[in-house]
Design a protein around this motif. Structure first.
Motif, PDB file in Angstrom:
ATOM      1  N   MET A   1       0.831  -1.182   0.000  1.00  0.00           N
ATOM      2  CA  MET A   1       0.000   0.000   0.000  1.00  0.00           C
ATOM      3  C   MET A   1       0.877   1.248   0.000  1.00  0.00           C
ATOM      4  O   MET A   1       0.543   2.210  -0.692  1.00  0.00           O
ATOM      5  CB  MET A   1      -0.938   0.001   1.206  1.00  0.00           C
ATOM      6  CG  MET A   1      -2.089  -0.995   1.126  1.00  0.00           C
ATOM      7  SD  MET A   1      -3.112  -0.881  -0.357  1.00  0.00           S
ATOM      8  CE  MET A   1      -3.836   0.708  -0.159  1.00  0.00           C
ATOM      9  N   GLN A   3       3.778   1.572  -1.288  1.00  0.00           N
ATOM     10  CA  GLN A   3       4.329   1.731  -2.629  1.00  0.00           C
ATOM     11  C   GLN A   3       3.269   2.305  -3.577  1.00  0.00           C
ATOM     12  O   GLN A   3       3.556   3.201  -4.367  1.00  0.00           O
ATOM     13  CB  GLN A   3       4.833   0.384  -3.137  1.00  0.00           C
ATOM     14  CG  GLN A   3       5.626   0.480  -4.406  1.00  0.00           C
ATOM     15  CD  GLN A   3       6.199  -0.869  -4.800  1.00  0.00           C
ATOM     16  OE1 GLN A   3       5.663  -1.924  -4.448  1.00  0.00           O
ATOM     17  NE2 GLN A   3       7.289  -0.849  -5.544  1.00  0.00           N
ATOM     18  N   TRP A   4       2.034   1.787  -3.488  1.00  0.00           N
ATOM     19  CA  TRP A   4       0.952   2.296  -4.334  1.00  0.00           C
ATOM     20  C   TRP A   4       0.703   3.769  -4.055  1.00  0.00           C
ATOM     21  O   TRP A   4       0.659   4.586  -4.974  1.00  0.00           O
ATOM     22  CB  TRP A   4      -0.330   1.493  -4.125  1.00  0.00           C
ATOM     23  CG  TRP A   4      -1.540   2.153  -4.723  1.00  0.00           C
ATOM     24  CD1 TRP A   4      -2.550   2.775  -4.062  1.00  0.00           C
ATOM     25  CD2 TRP A   4      -1.845   2.281  -6.115  1.00  0.00           C
ATOM     26  NE1 TRP A   4      -3.465   3.285  -4.945  1.00  0.00           N
ATOM     27  CE2 TRP A   4      -3.061   3.001  -6.213  1.00  0.00           C
ATOM     28  CE3 TRP A   4      -1.222   1.875  -7.289  1.00  0.00           C
ATOM     29  CZ2 TRP A   4      -3.655   3.309  -7.436  1.00  0.00           C
ATOM     30  CZ3 TRP A   4      -1.821   2.186  -8.506  1.00  0.00           C
ATOM     31  CH2 TRP A   4      -3.020   2.894  -8.563  1.00  0.00           C
ATOM     32  N   LEU A   5       0.556   4.111  -2.789  1.00  0.00           N
ATOM     33  CA  LEU A   5       0.253   5.501  -2.422  1.00  0.00           C
ATOM     34  C   LEU A   5       1.418   6.440  -2.710  1.00  0.00           C
ATOM     35  O   LEU A   5       1.210   7.575  -3.138  1.00  0.00           O
ATOM     36  CB  LEU A   5      -0.139   5.584  -0.947  1.00  0.00           C
ATOM     37  CG  LEU A   5      -1.470   4.931  -0.593  1.00  0.00           C
ATOM     38  CD1 LEU A   5      -1.654   4.885   0.914  1.00  0.00           C
ATOM     39  CD2 LEU A   5      -2.627   5.661  -1.248  1.00  0.00           C
ATOM     40  N   SER A   7       4.149   5.930  -4.875  1.00  0.00           N
ATOM     41  CA  SER A   7       4.767   5.949  -6.199  1.00  0.00           C
ATOM     42  C   SER A   7       3.801   5.859  -7.376  1.00  0.00           C
ATOM     43  O   SER A   7       4.025   6.486  -8.400  1.00  0.00           O
ATOM     44  CB  SER A   7       5.756   4.787  -6.321  1.00  0.00           C
ATOM     45  OG  SER A   7       6.739   4.880  -5.325  1.00  0.00           O
ATOM     46  N   TYR A   8       2.754   5.072  -7.238  1.00  0.00           N
ATOM     47  CA  TYR A   8       1.944   4.769  -8.410  1.00  0.00           C
ATOM     48  C   TYR A   8       0.618   5.512  -8.484  1.00  0.00           C
ATOM     49  O   TYR A   8       0.156   5.856  -9.576  1.00  0.00           O
ATOM     50  CB  TYR A   8       1.692   3.257  -8.502  1.00  0.00           C
ATOM     51  CG  TYR A   8       2.983   2.496  -8.623  1.00  0.00           C
ATOM     52  CD1 TYR A   8       3.740   2.576  -9.785  1.00  0.00           C
ATOM     53  CD2 TYR A   8       3.466   1.744  -7.577  1.00  0.00           C
ATOM     54  CE1 TYR A   8       4.943   1.906  -9.898  1.00  0.00           C
ATOM     55  CE2 TYR A   8       4.673   1.062  -7.675  1.00  0.00           C
ATOM     56  CZ  TYR A   8       5.406   1.151  -8.843  1.00  0.00           C
ATOM     57  OH  TYR A   8       6.591   0.483  -8.944  1.00  0.00           O
ATOM     58  N   ARG A   9      -0.020   5.753  -7.368  1.00  0.00           N
ATOM     59  CA  ARG A   9      -1.316   6.435  -7.385  1.00  0.00           C
ATOM     60  C   ARG A   9      -1.197   7.802  -8.043  1.00  0.00           C
ATOM     61  O   ARG A   9      -2.064   8.234  -8.793  1.00  0.00           O
ATOM     62  CB  ARG A   9      -1.866   6.577  -5.958  1.00  0.00           C
ATOM     63  CG  ARG A   9      -3.255   7.191  -5.921  1.00  0.00           C
ATOM     64  CD  ARG A   9      -3.730   7.392  -4.482  1.00  0.00           C
ATOM     65  NE  ARG A   9      -5.022   7.993  -4.443  1.00  0.00           N
ATOM     66  CZ  ARG A   9      -5.241   9.308  -4.599  1.00  0.00           C
ATOM     67  NH1 ARG A   9      -4.224  10.124  -4.797  1.00  0.00           N
ATOM     68  NH2 ARG A   9      -6.462   9.783  -4.563  1.00  0.00           N
ATOM     69  N   TRP A  22      -8.276   4.366  -5.170  1.00  0.00           N
ATOM     70  CA  TRP A  22      -8.035   3.838  -6.509  1.00  0.00           C
ATOM     71  C   TRP A  22      -8.634   4.766  -7.573  1.00  0.00           C
ATOM     72  O   TRP A  22      -9.689   4.482  -8.125  1.00  0.00           O
ATOM     73  CB  TRP A  22      -8.643   2.441  -6.658  1.00  0.00           C
ATOM     74  CG  TRP A  22      -8.239   1.496  -5.586  1.00  0.00           C
ATOM     75  CD1 TRP A  22      -8.995   1.064  -4.542  1.00  0.00           C
ATOM     76  CD2 TRP A  22      -6.964   0.881  -5.418  1.00  0.00           C
ATOM     77  NE1 TRP A  22      -8.275   0.217  -3.747  1.00  0.00           N
ATOM     78  CE2 TRP A  22      -7.029   0.084  -4.257  1.00  0.00           C
ATOM     79  CE3 TRP A  22      -5.769   0.928  -6.134  1.00  0.00           C
ATOM     80  CZ2 TRP A  22      -5.951  -0.663  -3.801  1.00  0.00           C
ATOM     81  CZ3 TRP A  22      -4.701   0.183  -5.670  1.00  0.00           C
ATOM     82  CH2 TRP A  22      -4.799  -0.599  -4.525  1.00  0.00           C
TER      83      TRP A  22
END
Length: 123
Positions: A1, A3-5, A7-9, A22
């Protein structure tokens, strides 16, 4: 989570305008329809049955938690149900689990009955 928040989100232009976990590339929030459609495309590509849906995964999650011995109240809270009876409808435990559970109850009942009858006290 993290990493998602972290770097990717933020890759989504709509992320800055949304508090959704999302976001999508076209709207501030990824909807269930889009998730279901993507899941269906993967399911079909793998040749899995049409009946397999995201909602089936929810049922499976509840069943696995119950079979793993999690507290029913915890399971109910995990899926956001107000009533335990609703969560019970989601549970489809295996016949092996039912047999083990019944065996445990019967062994306990029979053991207590024998102990009482022979005057040995509780087991």
């Amino acid at each position: 989570m993290e990493q998602w928040l972290g770097s990717y989100r933020t890759v989504f232009d709509t992320a800055a305008k949304s508090d959704a976990l999302w976001p999508s590339e076209r709207s501030p929030r990824l909807g269930m329809g889009a998730l279901g459609d993507r899941f269906a495309s993967y399911r079909d590509a793998l040749g899995l049955p049409q009946e397999l849906t995201l909602h089936c995964l929810r049922h499976s999650y509840v069943t696995h938690l119950i079979e793993a011995g999690y507290d029913p109240l915890f399971v109910q809270q995990q899926v956001g149900h107000s009533y335990a009876s609703t969560t019970a409808l989601y549970t489809s435990v295996s016949s092996d689990f039912r047999t083990r559970t019944l065996r445990k109850v019967l062994d306990g009942t029979i053991g207590r009955t024998i102990s009482t009858a022979t005057g040995e006290g509780p087991r």
